[in-house]
Design a protein around this motif. Structure first.
Motif, mmCIF file in Angstrom:
data_model
loop_
_atom_site.group_PDB
_atom_site.id
_atom_site.type_symbol
_atom_site.label_atom_id
_atom_site.label_comp_id
_atom_site.label_asym_id
_atom_site.label_seq_id
_atom_site.Cartn_x
_atom_site.Cartn_y
_atom_site.Cartn_z
ATOM 1 N N MET A 1 0.822 -1.202 0.000
ATOM 2 C CA MET A 1 0.000 0.000 0.000
ATOM 3 C C MET A 1 0.861 1.258 0.000
ATOM 4 O O MET A 1 0.574 2.229 -0.701
ATOM 5 C CB MET A 1 -0.946 -0.030 1.204
ATOM 6 C CG MET A 1 -1.895 -1.225 1.200
ATOM 7 S SD MET A 1 -2.781 -1.479 2.761
ATOM 8 C CE MET A 1 -4.055 -0.220 2.616
ATOM 9 N N LEU A 2 1.938 1.233 0.774
ATOM 10 C CA LEU A 2 2.831 2.391 0.818
ATOM 11 C C LEU A 2 3.511 2.614 -0.532
ATOM 12 O O LEU A 2 3.705 3.762 -0.960
ATOM 13 C CB LEU A 2 3.877 2.203 1.911
ATOM 14 C CG LEU A 2 3.364 2.239 3.356
ATOM 15 C CD1 LEU A 2 4.478 1.883 4.324
ATOM 16 C CD2 LEU A 2 2.769 3.603 3.687
ATOM 17 N N ALA A 3 3.857 1.523 -1.199
ATOM 18 C CA ALA A 3 4.484 1.646 -2.515
ATOM 19 C C ALA A 3 3.511 2.261 -3.514
ATOM 20 O O ALA A 3 3.892 3.118 -4.330
ATOM 21 C CB ALA A 3 4.949 0.279 -3.003
ATOM 22 N N ALA A 4 2.254 1.838 -3.463
ATOM 23 C CA ALA A 4 1.244 2.402 -4.365
ATOM 24 C C ALA A 4 1.020 3.875 -4.071
ATOM 25 O O ALA A 4 0.876 4.697 -4.991
ATOM 26 C CB ALA A 4 -0.065 1.628 -4.223
ATOM 27 N N ALA A 5 1.009 4.223 -2.778
ATOM 28 C CA ALA A 5 0.821 5.624 -2.400
ATOM 29 C C ALA A 5 1.990 6.484 -2.877
ATOM 30 O O ALA A 5 1.802 7.636 -3.299
ATOM 31 C CB ALA A 5 0.668 5.728 -0.887
ATOM 32 N N LYS A 6 3.190 5.930 -2.821
ATOM 33 C CA LYS A 6 4.367 6.681 -3.240
ATOM 34 C C LYS A 6 4.341 6.983 -4.732
ATOM 35 O O LYS A 6 4.832 8.027 -5.188
ATOM 36 C CB LYS A 6 5.625 5.893 -2.876
ATOM 37 C CG LYS A 6 6.917 6.675 -3.046
ATOM 38 C CD LYS A 6 8.102 5.897 -2.503
ATOM 39 C CE LYS A 6 9.390 6.721 -2.601
ATOM 40 N NZ LYS A 6 10.551 5.972 -2.037
ATOM 41 N N GLN A 7 3.743 6.082 -5.497
ATOM 42 C CA GLN A 7 3.688 6.241 -6.948
ATOM 43 C C GLN A 7 2.570 7.166 -7.403
ATOM 44 O O GLN A 7 2.594 7.681 -8.513
ATOM 45 C CB GLN A 7 3.514 4.873 -7.612
ATOM 46 C CG GLN A 7 4.713 3.953 -7.439
ATOM 47 C CD GLN A 7 4.461 2.551 -7.971
ATOM 48 O OE1 GLN A 7 3.424 2.296 -8.578
ATOM 49 N NE2 GLN A 7 5.401 1.653 -7.739
#
Length: 322
Positions: free
Chosen positions: A151-157
């Protein structure tokens, strides 16, 4: 604030019954992609069929959430799959490879799977502890450690991406009712884990939030969770305290007036507004306040049956008679 749920992906453990199923049904109504996880195959099949009939993209997986390897396979498969039928947990890896459509990182994770057990705390066997902590605590731990990074990776993108994690504890995670210590321990740990998760997330992002569900007595079937107890952790012959605890739990849960569906709506309202604590029975917070005052004032724990002395007398008489 999360206002649009349509087309978003939700992972729900314990999705075959109770809060998990009712949250899944709200997801169906809102046009979400659903990853349904449960250990009971027939209940999972029924939930999956209902979601498909509602027009949802569905991935149904039979998973023991206490098993790290199974949860890791689930997390990996969420990235790469659409609807998959699973009848044998041992074949999960093969089924994951057969998935053809990607969901991507889940926007919502409902770590809801749970089991109930009781009895005097020194009478619980190692198998009891492994089963209850495995599902109630390790199931949540696995859900947090596997899906939060995604989820954090998706938010970062994507600066517009929003996600939320809901962990199901219990009012037993804020209190210490007698004769159910093994359950209390597991749920107190989930409370601590989720409060810490909230604080940790706030350090690194404004795009992923967390909530803690603390239901009281709601008819969900949790009092009959022994039906899904694995053979490898078979229970010993129940003690007198465990028999008494099971009977009390059956009565309390079955007589609950607040439905699982009503609690599920509270959950979605909390997710939408970013509310952390979710209570099915706000009036029960009076007991939580009493416990907190016991702590702050360093006084001995208040009798949990102070308002219903006859119940306490009955329980003591039953236990001492044995």
């Amino acid at each position: 604030m999360i206002e649009d749920f349509a087309g978003k992906t939700a992972v729900l453990t314990g999705a075959g019954s109770g809060f998990g199923l009712e949250c899944a049904r709200i997801g169906m109504q809102r046009g979400m992609n659903l990853v349904l996880v449960d250990v009971q195959q027939d209940a999972l099949d029924a939930a999956e069929s209902e979601a498909i009939a509602a027009g949802c993209q569905v991935l149904a997986r039979r998973v023991d959430v206490s098993d790290a390897a199974q949860m890791e396979q689930l997390a990996q498969a969420v990235q790469e799959r659409r609807r998959v039928d699973v009848s044998d947990a041992a074949q999960m890896e093969q089924l994951a490879q057969a998935v053809q459509e990607r969901f991507g990182a889940p926007h919502f994770v409902f770590n809801n799977a749970g089991v109930g057990a009781g009895g005097l705390v020194w009478e619980n066997s190692v198998a009891d502890w492994n089963w209850v902590l495995g599902v109630n605590l390790w199931g949540v731990i696995h859900g947090v450690r596997l899906f939060t990074p995604m989820m954090l990776a998706a938010a970062k993108q994507d600066a517009a991406w929003r996600g939320h994690i809901v962990n199901t504890a219990s009012m037993a995670g804020l209190l210490a009712p007698p004769n159910m210590g093994i359950y209390n321990v597991s749920k107190h740990a989930v409370v601590s884990l989720t409060e810490t998760l909230y604080q940790d997330l706030s350090l690194v992002t404004d795009q992923v939030g967390a909530s803690l569900l603390c239901p009281f007595f709601v008819p969900t079937g949790i009092s009959q969770s022994h039906r899904n107890r694995p053979a490898t952790l078979a229970a010993d012959k129940p003690t007198q305290s465990q028999i008494i605890g099971q009977a009390m739990s059956d009565k309390a849960v079955s007589s609950g007036k607040v439905t699982a569906a009503e609690v599920a709506h509270k959950v979605f309202d909390a997710v939408a507004s970013g509310q952390f604590y979710i209570f099915s029975h706000p009036k029960a917070l009076a007991s939580v306040q009493t416990r907190m005052e016991d702590v702050v004032q360093a006084r001995n724990p208040t009798d949990p049956f102070a308002d219903k002395p006859e119940l306490g007398q009955q329980l003591r008489a039953q236990l001492r008679a044995g």
